[in-house]
Design a protein around this motif. Structure first.
Motif, PDB file in Angstrom:
ATOM      1  N   VAL A   1       8.001  21.585   2.678  1.00  0.00           N
ATOM      2  CA  VAL A   1       7.609  20.197   2.447  1.00  0.00           C
ATOM      3  C   VAL A   1       6.477  19.747   3.368  1.00  0.00           C
ATOM      4  CG1 VAL A   1       9.573  19.421   3.866  1.00  0.00           C
ATOM      5  CG2 VAL A   1       8.423  17.793   2.378  1.00  0.00           C
ATOM      6  N   ASN A   2       6.542  20.104   4.646  1.00  0.00           N
ATOM      7  CA  ASN A   2       5.530  19.609   5.586  1.00  0.00           C
ATOM      8  C   ASN A   2       4.145  20.182   5.297  1.00  0.00           C
ATOM      9  OD1 ASN A   2       7.186  17.890   7.255  1.00  0.00           O
ATOM     10  ND2 ASN A   2       8.190  19.768   7.925  1.00  0.00           N
TER      11      ASN A   2
ATOM     12  N   VAL B   1      14.798  12.716  -0.342  1.00  0.00           N
ATOM     13  CA  VAL B   1      13.704  11.804  -0.007  1.00  0.00           C
ATOM     14  C   VAL B   1      12.734  11.761  -1.180  1.00  0.00           C
ATOM     15  CG1 VAL B   1      11.822  11.313   1.618  1.00  0.00           C
ATOM     16  CG2 VAL B   1      13.883  12.499   2.419  1.00  0.00           C
ATOM     17  N   ILE B   2      12.330  10.564  -1.559  1.00  0.00           N
ATOM     18  CA  ILE B   2      11.299  10.437  -2.593  1.00  0.00           C
ATOM     19  C   ILE B   2      10.059   9.849  -1.943  1.00  0.00           C
ATOM     20  CG2 ILE B   2      10.637   9.386  -4.801  1.00  0.00           C
ATOM     21  CD1 ILE B   2      13.569   9.242  -5.555  1.00  0.00           C
ATOM     22  N   TYR B   3       8.944  10.556  -2.103  1.00  0.00           N
ATOM     23  CA  TYR B   3       7.673  10.025  -1.622  1.00  0.00           C
ATOM     24  C   TYR B   3       7.052   9.168  -2.724  1.00  0.00           C
ATOM     25  CZ  TYR B   3       2.715   9.670  -0.664  1.00  0.00           C
ATOM     26  OH  TYR B   3       1.456   9.168  -0.497  1.00  0.00           O
TER      27      TYR B   3
ATOM     28  N   ARG C   1      15.140   4.797 -10.721  1.00  0.00           N
ATOM     29  CA  ARG C   1      15.083   5.859 -11.727  1.00  0.00           C
ATOM     30  C   ARG C   1      16.090   6.949 -11.432  1.00  0.00           C
ATOM     31  NH1 ARG C   1       9.386   7.178 -14.137  1.00  0.00           N
ATOM     32  NH2 ARG C   1      10.732   8.845 -14.887  1.00  0.00           N
ATOM     33  N   PHE C   2      16.341   7.139 -10.168  1.00  0.00           N
ATOM     34  CA  PHE C   2      17.259   8.178  -9.735  1.00  0.00           C
ATOM     35  C   PHE C   2      18.713   7.823 -10.067  1.00  0.00           C
ATOM     36  CE2 PHE C   2      18.756  11.333  -6.683  1.00  0.00           C
ATOM     37  CZ  PHE C   2      17.805  12.305  -6.898  1.00  0.00           C
TER      38      PHE C   2
ATOM     39  N   MET D   1      -0.360  13.755  -1.874  1.00  0.00           N
ATOM     40  CA  MET D   1      -0.237  12.342  -1.541  1.00  0.00           C
ATOM     41  C   MET D   1      -0.425  11.398  -2.730  1.00  0.00           C
ATOM     42  SD  MET D   1       0.796  12.683   1.484  1.00  0.00           S
ATOM     43  CE  MET D   1       0.817  11.124   2.369  1.00  0.00           C
ATOM     44  N   ASP D   2      -0.933  11.878  -3.842  1.00  0.00           N
ATOM     45  CA  ASP D   2      -1.044  11.004  -5.014  1.00  0.00           C
ATOM     46  C   ASP D   2       0.001  11.345  -6.082  1.00  0.00           C
ATOM     47  OD1 ASP D   2      -2.201  13.408  -5.621  1.00  0.00           O
ATOM     48  OD2 ASP D   2      -3.917  12.561  -6.686  1.00  0.00           O
ATOM     49  N   GLN D   3       1.034  12.073  -5.683  1.00  0.00           N
ATOM     50  CA  GLN D   3       2.086  12.469  -6.626  1.00  0.00           C
ATOM     51  C   GLN D   3       3.438  11.893  -6.211  1.00  0.00           C
ATOM     52  OE1 GLN D   3       1.340  14.264  -9.283  1.00  0.00           O
ATOM     53  NE2 GLN D   3      -0.787  14.584  -8.655  1.00  0.00           N
ATOM     54  N   ILE D   4       4.325  11.750  -7.190  1.00  0.00           N
ATOM     55  CA  ILE D   4       5.718  11.445  -6.850  1.00  0.00           C
ATOM     56  C   ILE D   4       6.369  12.763  -6.430  1.00  0.00           C
ATOM     57  CG2 ILE D   4       7.941  10.613  -7.695  1.00  0.00           C
ATOM     58  CD1 ILE D   4       6.356   8.962  -9.787  1.00  0.00           C
ATOM     59  N   VAL D   5       6.859  12.797  -5.204  1.00  0.00           N
ATOM     60  CA  VAL D   5       7.413  14.044  -4.658  1.00  0.00           C
ATOM     61  C   VAL D   5       8.874  13.800  -4.282  1.00  0.00           C
ATOM     62  CG1 VAL D   5       7.196  15.803  -2.861  1.00  0.00           C
ATOM     63  CG2 VAL D   5       5.150  14.615  -3.682  1.00  0.00           C
ATOM     64  N   ILE D   6       9.750  14.704  -4.660  1.00  0.00           N
ATOM     65  CA  ILE D   6      11.143  14.606  -4.224  1.00  0.00           C
ATOM     66  C   ILE D   6      11.436  15.783  -3.295  1.00  0.00           C
ATOM     67  CG2 ILE D   6      13.578  14.572  -4.926  1.00  0.00           C
ATOM     68  CD1 ILE D   6      12.745  13.461  -7.604  1.00  0.00           C
ATOM     69  N   TYR D   7      11.910  15.461  -2.095  1.00  0.00           N
ATOM     70  CA  TYR D   7      12.325  16.516  -1.174  1.00  0.00           C
ATOM     71  C   TYR D   7      13.790  16.849  -1.452  1.00  0.00           C
ATOM     72  CZ  TYR D   7      14.167  18.749   2.952  1.00  0.00           C
ATOM     73  OH  TYR D   7      14.827  19.609   3.794  1.00  0.00           O
TER      74      TYR D   7
ATOM     75  N   ASN E   1       4.833  11.673   6.699  1.00  0.00           N
ATOM     76  CA  ASN E   1       4.732  12.842   7.586  1.00  0.00           C
ATOM     77  C   ASN E   1       5.497  12.652   8.890  1.00  0.00           C
ATOM     78  OD1 ASN E   1       3.039  14.587   5.968  1.00  0.00           O
ATOM     79  ND2 ASN E   1       1.433  13.062   6.288  1.00  0.00           N
TER      80      ASN E   1
ATOM     81  N   GLU F   1       3.729  12.526 -17.273  1.00  0.00           N
ATOM     82  CA  GLU F   1       4.551  11.974 -16.189  1.00  0.00           C
ATOM     83  C   GLU F   1       5.260  13.113 -15.496  1.00  0.00           C
ATOM     84  OE1 GLU F   1       7.221   8.464 -15.973  1.00  0.00           O
ATOM     85  OE2 GLU F   1       6.819   8.501 -18.113  1.00  0.00           O
TER      86      GLU F   1
ATOM     87  N   LEU G   1       3.092  18.587   1.467  1.00  0.00           N
ATOM     88  CA  LEU G   1       2.891  17.143   1.296  1.00  0.00           C
ATOM     89  C   LEU G   1       1.451  16.656   1.426  1.00  0.00           C
ATOM     90  CD1 LEU G   1       5.777  14.977   2.667  1.00  0.00           C
ATOM     91  CD2 LEU G   1       4.617  14.782   0.468  1.00  0.00           C
TER      92      LEU G   1
ATOM     93  N   PHE H   1      15.709  12.101 -12.385  1.00  0.00           N
ATOM     94  CA  PHE H   1      14.584  11.189 -12.474  1.00  0.00           C
ATOM     95  C   PHE H   1      14.219  10.867 -13.920  1.00  0.00           C
ATOM     96  CE2 PHE H   1      10.406   9.657 -11.158  1.00  0.00           C
ATOM     97  CZ  PHE H   1      10.751   9.031  -9.990  1.00  0.00           C
ATOM     98  N   PHE H   2      14.549  11.788 -14.829  1.00  0.00           N
ATOM     99  CA  PHE H   2      14.130  11.656 -16.230  1.00  0.00           C
ATOM    100  C   PHE H   2      15.323  11.606 -17.185  1.00  0.00           C
ATOM    101  CE2 PHE H   2      10.320  14.014 -14.460  1.00  0.00           C
ATOM    102  CZ  PHE H   2       9.440  12.951 -14.567  1.00  0.00           C
TER     103      PHE H   2
ATOM    104  N   PRO I   1       3.919   7.502  -4.062  1.00  0.00           N
ATOM    105  CA  PRO I   1       2.462   7.504  -3.901  1.00  0.00           C
ATOM    106  C   PRO I   1       1.849   6.122  -4.141  1.00  0.00           C
ATOM    107  CG  PRO I   1       3.038   8.451  -6.020  1.00  0.00           C
ATOM    108  CD  PRO I   1       4.337   8.166  -5.313  1.00  0.00           C
TER     109      PRO I   1
END
Lengths: 189, 189
Positions: free
Chosen positions: B51-52, A63-65, A82-83, B59-65, A52, B42, B55, B83-84, A67
């Protein structure tokens, strides 16, 4: 040749006492200095605990978050990898090493040959970062667990599989504690 | 078989007037309902303008901005696909379609055969989402530009390359405007 940069910015900054990456050196947040070094390369920034706080600085970046940041640095490297899985190599850069120079990065990339499983920058013989890791090691990286980086893999390798390139002192300097910041505030590579 | 889910949550929500994905249905934000559908798979969540706001929910996910969100939905699909890339297929899910059921998702995945370049869910013959896209179309997806989704590719294909599977009404319902939310507040699939 396709090279992707993974900038690791998911650390907890325990020793620093809070996130160091938005602390400023000469009025520029450390993470912005680090990103600037790699501005001409394809990259992703991996964030974790301080997502944040960091995101407002990163609105023009992929950006990758992560977790899983609590599980340690290997989880961030693997997400970034992976990217770039179909790339020839990845450069694993640390968000808290803002004194690496563009010239260092060019040297590291130029030193990459098919015979190098990794290119490690050195300064006066001491090994530093960022390390370039070739595709041939991607499977090994997938197997990393917990708070360990690519170093664990590189330490197990035969010397002839590794390439080294002499760089500036910046490849050795990370911001680890608040004292580092004071001491390095006036460091200009 | 490896299947990755790309949940698209980077839209601007222009017609809705602000981000709809954290609007609530029965006290649960729409994006959380959507993620819940795919909880056993997955996945990555692609976020953009909001995003703000999103997010804290993720917080328990893989997130891409996606910094290119203004350029349209193709940029989000392509980021998720990276990613895949080594997977057999991706399921492209829309963050604003919370009424798809887990049963629908199972049907879509079960309908996937080597002869299907994509699996499209239908309801009473009408085509819906999420669409499963096989590896054989990944290169086509890479070529998408601007505010177009995978539909553009699927529309050009021969019928025998596509597979269809009849699903619940949920595969047709998206939250597009505030009126949808009012109307669908009591919709229980």
């Amino acid at each position: 040749m396709n090279i992707g940069v993974i900038i690791l910015a998911a650390g907890e900054g325990k020793r620093f006492g809070g996130d160091k990456l938005f602390a400023k050196i000469d009025n520029i947040p450390i993470i912005m200095r680090t990103i600037g070094i790699y501005e001409d390369l394809e990259k992703v920034i991996i964030v974790g605990k301080y997502v944040n706080e960091l995101l407002p600085l990163l609105m023009d970046q992929i950006v990758i978050y992560n977790p899983f940041w609590k599980e340690g640095i290997s989880t961030s490297i693997k997400l970034g990898l992976r990217f770039f899985k179909d790339y020839d190599a990845v450069l694993v850069a640390l968000g808290d090493m803002p004194f690496v120079t563009k010239d260092d990065v060019n040297k590291i990339i130029s030193a990459f040959k098919p015979s190098c499983k990794a290119v490690i920058p050195t300064h006066k013989g001491e090994k530093g970062n960022p390390v370039l890791i070739s595709k041939s090691l991607f499977d090994e990286i997938e197997k990393l667990r917990g708070d360990v980086g690519a170093k664990v893999i590189l330490n197990k390798m035969r010397m002839e599989e590794l390439c080294f390139v002499e760089c500036s002192e910046g490849v050795l300097i990370d911001i680890d504690k608040k004292e580092d910041l004071m001491r390095l505030g006036n460091f200009h590579p």
